[in-house]
Design an enzyme around this catalytic site. Structure first.
Site, PDB file in Angstrom:
ATOM      1  N   ARG A  17       0.689  -1.184  -0.141  1.00 43.86           N
ATOM      2  CA  ARG A  17      -0.002   0.126   0.202  1.00 43.86           C
ATOM      3  C   ARG A  17       0.977   1.283  -0.254  1.00 43.86           C
ATOM      4  O   ARG A  17       0.420   2.360  -0.221  1.00 43.86           O
ATOM      5  CB  ARG A  17      -0.808  -0.036   1.348  1.00 43.86           C
ATOM      6  CG  ARG A  17      -2.161   0.632   1.002  1.00 43.86           C
ATOM      7  CD  ARG A  17      -3.060   0.070   2.394  1.00 43.86           C
ATOM      8  NE  ARG A  17      -4.017   1.370   2.395  1.00 43.86           N
ATOM      9  CZ  ARG A  17      -3.763   2.082   3.268  1.00 43.86           C
ATOM     10  NH1 ARG A  17      -2.899   2.326   4.490  1.00 43.86           N
ATOM     11  NH2 ARG A  17      -5.153   3.045   3.318  1.00 43.86           N
ATOM     12  N   LYS A  66       2.560   2.629  -2.010  1.00 48.72           N
ATOM     13  CA  LYS A  66       2.782   3.571  -3.203  1.00 48.72           C
ATOM     14  C   LYS A  66       1.572   4.334  -3.462  1.00 48.72           C
ATOM     15  O   LYS A  66       1.389   4.995  -4.741  1.00 48.72           O
ATOM     16  CB  LYS A  66       2.992   2.471  -4.554  1.00 48.72           C
ATOM     17  CG  LYS A  66       4.409   2.030  -4.298  1.00 48.72           C
ATOM     18  CD  LYS A  66       4.486   0.552  -5.324  1.00 48.72           C
ATOM     19  CE  LYS A  66       5.568  -0.128  -4.894  1.00 48.72           C
ATOM     20  NZ  LYS A  66       4.986  -1.437  -4.082  1.00 48.72           N
ATOM     21  N   ASN A 110       7.786  21.728  37.053  1.00 49.65           N
ATOM     22  CA  ASN A 110       6.972  22.445  36.133  1.00 49.65           C
ATOM     23  C   ASN A 110       5.815  23.271  37.051  1.00 49.65           C
ATOM     24  O   ASN A 110       5.154  22.919  37.768  1.00 49.65           O
ATOM     25  CB  ASN A 110       5.920  21.065  35.342  1.00 49.65           C
ATOM     26  CG  ASN A 110       5.423  21.649  34.048  1.00 49.65           C
ATOM     27  OD1 ASN A 110       4.578  22.751  33.956  1.00 49.65           O
ATOM     28  ND2 ASN A 110       5.489  20.851  32.851  1.00 49.65           N
ATOM     29  N   SER A 119       5.915  23.053  23.207  1.00 50.44           N
ATOM     30  CA  SER A 119       5.393  24.555  23.373  1.00 50.44           C
ATOM     31  C   SER A 119       6.428  25.578  22.971  1.00 50.44           C
ATOM     32  O   SER A 119       6.359  26.654  23.199  1.00 50.44           O
ATOM     33  CB  SER A 119       4.978  24.575  24.889  1.00 50.44           C
ATOM     34  OG  SER A 119       5.891  24.474  25.763  1.00 50.44           O
ATOM     35  N   HIS A 128      13.122  25.949  22.463  1.00 49.62           N
ATOM     36  CA  HIS A 128      14.437  25.605  23.386  1.00 49.62           C
ATOM     37  C   HIS A 128      14.431  24.139  23.770  1.00 49.62           C
ATOM     38  O   HIS A 128      13.588  23.452  24.028  1.00 49.62           O
ATOM     39  CB  HIS A 128      14.350  26.422  24.439  1.00 49.62           C
ATOM     40  CG  HIS A 128      15.182  26.629  25.322  1.00 49.62           C
ATOM     41  ND1 HIS A 128      16.261  27.789  25.530  1.00 49.62           N
ATOM     42  CD2 HIS A 128      16.420  25.815  26.149  1.00 49.62           C
ATOM     43  CE1 HIS A 128      17.201  27.685  26.258  1.00 49.62           C
ATOM     44  NE2 HIS A 128      17.270  26.494  26.503  1.00 49.62           N
ATOM     45  N   LYS A 157       2.014  10.860   9.391  1.00 46.79           N
ATOM     46  CA  LYS A 157       0.986   9.792   9.705  1.00 46.79           C
ATOM     47  C   LYS A 157       0.136  10.076  10.730  1.00 46.79           C
ATOM     48  O   LYS A 157       0.217  10.804  11.824  1.00 46.79           O
ATOM     49  CB  LYS A 157       1.982   8.651  10.362  1.00 46.79           C
ATOM     50  CG  LYS A 157       0.831   7.171  10.546  1.00 46.79           C
ATOM     51  CD  LYS A 157       1.750   6.144  10.864  1.00 46.79           C
ATOM     52  CE  LYS A 157       0.750   5.083  11.388  1.00 46.79           C
ATOM     53  NZ  LYS A 157      -0.126   4.668  10.348  1.00 46.79           N
ATOM     54  N   PHE A 158      -1.160   9.636  10.312  1.00 47.37           N
ATOM     55  CA  PHE A 158      -2.245  10.214  11.203  1.00 47.37           C
ATOM     56  C   PHE A 158      -2.815   8.438  11.827  1.00 47.37           C
ATOM     57  O   PHE A 158      -2.889   7.668  11.148  1.00 47.37           O
ATOM     58  CB  PHE A 158      -3.546  10.527  10.638  1.00 47.37           C
ATOM     59  CG  PHE A 158      -3.171  11.998  10.201  1.00 47.37           C
ATOM     60  CD1 PHE A 158      -3.498  13.248  10.989  1.00 47.37           C
ATOM     61  CD2 PHE A 158      -2.638  12.257   8.747  1.00 47.37           C
ATOM     62  CE1 PHE A 158      -3.324  14.378  10.776  1.00 47.37           C
ATOM     63  CE2 PHE A 158      -2.600  13.560   8.387  1.00 47.37           C
ATOM     64  CZ  PHE A 158      -2.910  14.704   9.305  1.00 47.37           C
ATOM     65  N   TYR A 212      -9.365   3.132  11.110  1.00 43.89           N
ATOM     66  CA  TYR A 212      -9.205   1.696  11.616  1.00 43.89           C
ATOM     67  C   TYR A 212      -8.047   1.617  12.955  1.00 43.89           C
ATOM     68  O   TYR A 212      -8.303   0.806  13.607  1.00 43.89           O
ATOM     69  CB  TYR A 212      -8.522   0.964  10.408  1.00 43.89           C
ATOM     70  CG  TYR A 212      -8.025  -0.490  10.814  1.00 43.89           C
ATOM     71  CD1 TYR A 212      -9.089  -1.531  10.778  1.00 43.89           C
ATOM     72  CD2 TYR A 212      -6.846  -1.056  11.276  1.00 43.89           C
ATOM     73  CE1 TYR A 212      -9.069  -2.782  11.130  1.00 43.89           C
ATOM     74  CE2 TYR A 212      -6.557  -2.249  11.580  1.00 43.89           C
ATOM     75  CZ  TYR A 212      -7.728  -3.058  11.543  1.00 43.89           C
ATOM     76  OH  TYR A 212      -7.247  -4.459  11.852  1.00 43.89           O
TER      77      TYR A 212
HETATM   78  P1  H2U Z   1       6.445  21.020  26.448  1.00 44.60           P
HETATM   79  O1  H2U Z   1       7.168  21.760  25.509  1.00 44.60           O
HETATM   80  O2  H2U Z   1       6.722  19.733  26.191  1.00 44.60           O
HETATM   81  O3  H2U Z   1       4.976  21.205  26.546  1.00 44.60           O
HETATM   82  O4  H2U Z   1       7.093  21.318  27.903  1.00 44.60           O
HETATM   83  C1  H2U Z   1       7.259  22.505  28.456  1.00 44.60           C
HETATM   84  C2  H2U Z   1       6.669  22.577  29.909  1.00 44.60           C
HETATM   85  O5  H2U Z   1       7.032  23.835  30.507  1.00 44.60           O
HETATM   86  C3  H2U Z   1       5.042  22.453  29.745  1.00 44.60           C
HETATM   87  O6  H2U Z   1       4.604  21.375  30.307  1.00 44.60           O
HETATM   88  C4  H2U Z   1       6.171  24.108  31.158  1.00 44.60           C
HETATM   89  C5  H2U Z   1       4.753  23.922  30.910  1.00 44.60           C
HETATM   90  O7  H2U Z   1       3.891  23.285  31.600  1.00 44.60           O
HETATM   91  N1  H2U Z   1       6.183  25.565  31.643  1.00 44.60           N
HETATM   92  C6  H2U Z   1       6.810  26.054  32.836  1.00 44.60           C
HETATM   93  O8  H2U Z   1       6.788  25.141  33.928  1.00 44.60           O
HETATM   94  N2  H2U Z   1       6.997  27.264  33.124  1.00 44.60           N
HETATM   95  C7  H2U Z   1       6.770  28.183  32.167  1.00 44.60           C
HETATM   96  O9  H2U Z   1       6.956  29.318  32.465  1.00 44.60           O
HETATM   97  C8  H2U Z   1       6.255  27.966  30.743  1.00 44.60           C
HETATM   98  C9  H2U Z   1       6.121  26.437  30.330  1.00 44.60           C
HETATM   99 ZN    ZN Z   2      15.320  29.882  24.928  1.00 41.85          ZN
END
Ligand code: H2U
Ligand code: ZN
Length: 341
Positions: free
Chosen positions: A28, A30, A77, A163, A166, A313-314, A318
């Site tokens: 598939r 092709k 985080n 997000s 960096h 890829k999605f 299926y």
């Molecule tokens: P991702 O790019 O994988 O989303 O990871 C970035 C994380 O950074 C994301 O989980 C956190 C977001 O919650 N973050 C902080 O902890 N502080 C910030 O000032 C912005 C983003």
């Molecule tokens: Zn940066």
């Protein structure tokens, strides 16, 4: 009827590590494509971005200022999905409506102070520092009595939901073992009890003999497209020695691991001449105070791109309702990646 040819005929492949199956349809690959093209970012980035919440010296969303870190940097985080102070509790109605409270914590790891780099641009000794930090975090978080599993991962590229460009990754540590590592624990335990050997050590020995799915190899690690790969250019890094987690890796193996990450991500970037997006992460033994002689440390790379920097890829139709499915075979994917080494 003609004889079955795995390179031409539809078949299901068994994932020995999880017990799942994948449908492979080699004939598939092709078919023409007139669907969506993904935007990929190829822009030049500055070494320092005053608006980046991960760059040294900058302000984060919660009002804290990042230190002038010289290599790696880890912080809790600010929008953690799991929290330490979650009260115990749950809900159960007839076993059909069921919930359990979940405690944990989430961290963010900056791989480098340089805003413009990715792991593939970083020198091996710099990646080695990231491996050192992964090791330290796994041991530190795993030692907490309410943490039974530590998931270290990276989302790279906007298409994977990252997000911020960096170079960074995340750690989610929690009190239960999530579904994927739980499946891997079950499969590895069963194999270890039956054979008294590591499932992945035996699997790697088969792959090193057959060679068709091997992408790269160094003294201590191999990179391969697993026989049961779902994503077009999915790979795994497997250490040749059987050990369960980063607390058991030697210094020499850490260098070899860092070198493999560098070499594999450089190949990925060459494949479609783009900063190759993926979700990648480490799988290691649960930190539940049990012995895990069955566990064999490894790293997965799940890249979404299919046939160019813009065609992804999605997982739909299926695949949502039945099994995951792929067209290009793992063998041909490995051959293409190997050719770029
Ligand atoms: P991702 O790019 O994988 O989303 O990871 C970035 C994380 O950074 C994301 O989980 C956190 C977001 O919650 N973050 C902080 O902890 N502080 C910030 O000032 C912005 C983003
Ligand atoms: Zn940066």
């Amino acid at each position: 009827m003609e004889a079955f040819d795995i390179n031409d005929h539809s078949h299901r492949r068994y994932n020995a590590l999880t017990g799942d199956w994948v449908l492979v349809s080699p004939h598939r690959s092709k078919r023409p494509w007139q669907g969506q093209q993904e935007e990929t970012t190829k822009e030049q980035r500055p070494q320092y971005d005053p608006n980046c919440y991960l760059c040294p010296g900058n302000l984060r969303a919660n009002g804290e200022t990042n230190p002038e870190y010289p290599s790696t940097f880890v912080f809790t985080n600010d929008f953690a999905a799991l929290q330490e102070q979650t009260p115990a509790g749950g809900l159960s109605k007839g076993g059909l409506i069921k919930a359990e409270s979940e405690r944990g914590l989430c961290k963010v790891i900056c791989f480098s102070p340089r805003h413009d780099l990715t792991l593939s641009d970083m020198a091996v000794p710099e990646i080695r520092k990231v491996v050192d930090l992964w090791q330290q975090q796994y041991l530190e978080l795993g030692a907490l009595d309410y943490i039974n599993y530590v998931q270290i991962f990276e989302n790279k590229g906007a298409v994977m939901g990252s997000s911020n460009p960096h170079p960074h990754g995340q750690i989610w540590a929690q009190s239960s073992v999530p579904v994927e590592p739980a499946k891997e624990t079950m499969q590895q335990t069963q194999y270890f009890h039956e054979n008294k050997r590591s499932l992945l050590a035996d699997y790697l020995a088969l792959e090193l003999e057959e060679k068709t799915r091997i992408v790269l190899e160094n003294e201590h690690f191999a990179a391969l497209v697993p026989f049961w790969a779902v994503w077009p250019f999915e790979t795994m890094l497997i250490p040749k020695r059987h050990f369960a987690h980063l607390g058991q890796i030697s210094d020499e193996e850490k260098d070899a691991f860092a070198a493999m990450i560098k070499d594999l991500s450089a190949i990925y970037d060459k494949l479609f001449q783009t900063s190759f997006p993926y979700s990648a992460g480490l799988h290691q033994s649960p930190t539940d105070a049990q012995e895990h002689p069955e566990w064999h440390f490894h790293m997965h790379f799940y890249p979404p791109l299919l046939r160019s920097a813009t065609v992804k890829k999605f997982m739909v139709g299926y695949e949502l309702l039945g099994d995951p499915q792929r067209d290009i075979t793992p063998e041909s994917a490995a051959e293409r990646l190997r050719g770029l080494a």
